[in-house]
Motif scaffolding. Structure first.
Motif, mmCIF file in Angstrom:
data_model
loop_
_atom_site.group_PDB
_atom_site.id
_atom_site.type_symbol
_atom_site.label_atom_id
_atom_site.label_comp_id
_atom_site.label_asym_id
_atom_site.label_seq_id
_atom_site.Cartn_x
_atom_site.Cartn_y
_atom_site.Cartn_z
ATOM 1 N N SER A 69 0.831 -1.211 0.000
ATOM 2 C CA SER A 69 0.000 0.000 0.000
ATOM 3 C C SER A 69 0.858 1.250 0.000
ATOM 4 O O SER A 69 0.566 2.236 -0.680
ATOM 5 C CB SER A 69 -0.939 0.001 1.209
ATOM 6 O OG SER A 69 -1.872 -1.050 1.125
ATOM 7 N N GLU A 70 1.940 1.197 0.766
ATOM 8 C CA GLU A 70 2.857 2.341 0.795
ATOM 9 C C GLU A 70 3.516 2.542 -0.560
ATOM 10 O O GLU A 70 3.710 3.682 -1.015
ATOM 11 C CB GLU A 70 3.913 2.125 1.887
ATOM 12 C CG GLU A 70 4.954 3.231 1.994
ATOM 13 C CD GLU A 70 4.374 4.560 2.442
ATOM 14 O OE1 GLU A 70 5.098 5.561 2.392
ATOM 15 O OE2 GLU A 70 3.194 4.604 2.848
ATOM 16 N N ALA A 71 3.863 1.452 -1.226
ATOM 17 C CA ALA A 71 4.447 1.563 -2.562
ATOM 18 C C ALA A 71 3.472 2.231 -3.530
ATOM 19 O O ALA A 71 3.853 3.110 -4.316
ATOM 20 C CB ALA A 71 4.838 0.178 -3.071
ATOM 21 N N LEU A 72 2.207 1.836 -3.468
ATOM 22 C CA LEU A 72 1.198 2.459 -4.325
ATOM 23 C C LEU A 72 1.033 3.939 -4.009
ATOM 24 O O LEU A 72 0.875 4.772 -4.898
ATOM 25 C CB LEU A 72 -0.149 1.750 -4.150
ATOM 26 C CG LEU A 72 -0.398 0.523 -5.027
ATOM 27 C CD1 LEU A 72 -1.733 -0.113 -4.652
ATOM 28 C CD2 LEU A 72 -0.399 0.885 -6.500
ATOM 29 N N ARG A 73 1.054 4.268 -2.729
ATOM 30 C CA ARG A 73 0.907 5.671 -2.335
ATOM 31 C C ARG A 73 2.049 6.521 -2.878
ATOM 32 O O ARG A 73 1.841 7.635 -3.387
ATOM 33 C CB ARG A 73 0.856 5.788 -0.808
ATOM 34 C CG ARG A 73 0.515 7.188 -0.302
ATOM 35 C CD ARG A 73 0.711 7.293 1.202
ATOM 36 N NE ARG A 73 2.112 7.200 1.562
ATOM 37 C CZ ARG A 73 2.973 8.209 1.472
ATOM 38 N NH1 ARG A 73 2.584 9.390 1.011
ATOM 39 N NH2 ARG A 73 4.232 8.055 1.835
ATOM 40 N N LEU A 74 3.261 5.992 -2.800
ATOM 41 C CA LEU A 74 4.423 6.729 -3.305
ATOM 42 C C LEU A 74 4.354 6.902 -4.821
ATOM 43 O O LEU A 74 4.680 7.961 -5.360
ATOM 44 C CB LEU A 74 5.710 6.011 -2.896
ATOM 45 C CG LEU A 74 6.018 6.012 -1.393
ATOM 46 C CD1 LEU A 74 7.216 5.116 -1.099
ATOM 47 C CD2 LEU A 74 6.282 7.430 -0.904
ATOM 48 N N ILE A 75 3.930 5.848 -5.502
ATOM 49 C CA ILE A 75 3.803 5.945 -6.964
ATOM 50 C C ILE A 75 2.751 6.978 -7.332
ATOM 51 O O ILE A 75 2.946 7.809 -8.227
ATOM 52 C CB ILE A 75 3.459 4.569 -7.563
ATOM 53 C CG1 ILE A 75 4.636 3.603 -7.379
ATOM 54 C CG2 ILE A 75 3.107 4.697 -9.043
ATOM 55 C CD1 ILE A 75 4.306 2.168 -7.718
ATOM 56 N N ALA A 76 1.590 6.946 -6.629
ATOM 57 C CA ALA A 76 0.522 7.898 -6.915
ATOM 58 C C ALA A 76 0.989 9.329 -6.670
ATOM 59 O O ALA A 76 0.641 10.254 -7.417
ATOM 60 C CB ALA A 76 -0.703 7.584 -6.064
ATOM 61 N N GLY A 77 1.774 9.514 -5.613
ATOM 62 C CA GLY A 77 2.271 10.851 -5.317
ATOM 63 C C GLY A 77 3.260 11.356 -6.336
ATOM 64 O O GLY A 77 3.454 12.566 -6.497
ATOM 65 N N ALA A 78 3.947 10.437 -7.017
ATOM 66 C CA ALA A 78 4.936 10.839 -8.019
ATOM 67 C C ALA A 78 4.298 11.187 -9.356
ATOM 68 O O ALA A 78 4.925 11.802 -10.215
ATOM 69 C CB ALA A 78 5.958 9.716 -8.217
ATOM 70 N N VAL A 79 3.063 10.769 -9.542
ATOM 71 C CA VAL A 79 2.363 11.041 -10.797
ATOM 72 C C VAL A 79 1.539 12.302 -10.633
ATOM 73 O O VAL A 79 0.842 12.471 -9.633
ATOM 74 C CB VAL A 79 1.451 9.854 -11.174
ATOM 75 C CG1 VAL A 79 0.681 10.154 -12.452
ATOM 76 C CG2 VAL A 79 2.275 8.590 -11.328
ATOM 77 N N ALA A 80 1.618 13.191 -11.590
ATOM 78 C CA ALA A 80 0.856 14.435 -11.509
ATOM 79 C C ALA A 80 -0.632 14.105 -11.415
ATOM 80 O O ALA A 80 -1.148 13.329 -12.212
ATOM 81 C CB ALA A 80 1.109 15.290 -12.742
#
Length: 307
Positions: free
Chosen positions: A80-91
């Motif tokens: 879940s943390e990995a997904l959150r970080l990826i989402a935060g990196a995408v505009a």
């Protein structure tokens, strides 16, 4: 937890992470497929790949869906943390209701469906809306499993994992057909209890909050017919000499369509709060933020009618 090898990491793509996250949240593979826009076959294939990568069953089928294994529970936090970080990196992408073909699913009883469906519908195109007859705990479970996007209905304690906002306080009006003799003058208690009544009672009873109020005053009314839906009650009143006591905003919204007249009840009846509830996980979704804004705008439109 042992570290993944480079080869295993290369096999772990974003779709697999999303399938894992949604399966953990909903526990129903059909809901995962609907939420992600994938076929059931694609979901099954993704789960097989996840099982191969992590060397564990991850999800066990039960009569009610799937249950995570201990390994899956241990993986949920890091993935879940990995997904959150990826989402935060995408505009972040905005939401354009004029071009979207998204379908919003709303859990609501008869009253709120009758009030909000006409105001949310957009005949010129854009998003579509599906109202489902889900109330109370069933609606909460559907929110948490992402089967619905929003719940509308009677207020109460805020469920765990959800946010809620009160939309308005609802009270009651008496409705009758045009020309009903009991509505020619201000209705007193004697005329009210002497009339035949239609009751909206989804549970099939012949009594409700109004009867409790009357009982406290030592009087009673005669309920001639009980129906499960408010619109059925209005249709029955429109075609007979019966009267009904229904929520005010519904009465005002439908009086013209059913050719009804309204009057305040002769006894005070306690009001109730109508609210919208949504999953905390969906709080940052711009599409769902737009949906909640549309509901608030619909309430403003209803206030204009009620004024």
């Amino acid at each position: 937890m042992p570290a993944c090898s480079d080869a295993e990491l290369r096999r772990l793509d974003l779709t697999l992470l999303l399938v894992f996250e949604e399966a953990m949240a909903s526990g129903k593979l059909s809901a995962v497929a609907r939420r992600l826009g994938l076929t059931q076959s694609a979901i099954s294939h993704a789960l097989k790949r996840l099982r191969d990568i992590f060397g564990d069953e991850l999800f066990v089928r039960t009569p009610r869906g799937v249950q995570p294994t201990p390994r899956a529970l241990a993986l949920r936090g890091p993935l879940s943390e990995a997904l959150r970080l990826i989402a935060g990196a995408v505009a972040p992408q905005g939401f354009d209701p004029a071009t979207t073909d998204r379908i919003f699913r709303i859990g609501a009883p008869d009253l709120e469906t009758a009030l909000f469906a006409p105001l949310l519908a957009r005949p010129e195109g854009g998003p579509r809306f599906v109202f489902l007859p889900l109330v109370r705990q069933a609606a909460v479970q559907a929110l948490l499993s992402t089967e619905i996007d929003l719940a509308l209905g009677f207020g109460g304690p805020r469920p765990n994992g959800c946010e809620a906002a009160t939309l308005f306080e609802e009270d009651y009006l008496v409705v009758a057909r045009h020309g009903h003799p009991a509505m020619a003058v201000p209705m007193d208690l004697a005329a009210y209890v002497a009339a035949g009544h239609v009751l909206t009672a989804p549970g099939g009873t012949l009594g409700g909050i109004v009867d409790q109020v009357l009982q406290a005053r030592g009087v009673s009314r005669r309920v001639v017919v009980a129906v499960p839906y408010f619109l059925a009650a209005l249709a029955t009143v429109a075609a007979s000499d019966l009267i009904a006591t229904v929520p005010r905003w519904l009465a005002l919204a439908q009086a013209k369509a059913f050719r009804l007249v309204t009057a305040p009840p002769p006894v005070p009846i306690r009001s109730f709060a109508v609210r919208m509830t949504w999953s905390r996980r969906a709080a940052s979704d711009p599409a769902l933020a737009w949906l909640r804004g549309q509901v608030v705008e619909a309430v403003s439109a209803m206030r204009d009618v009620a004024a």
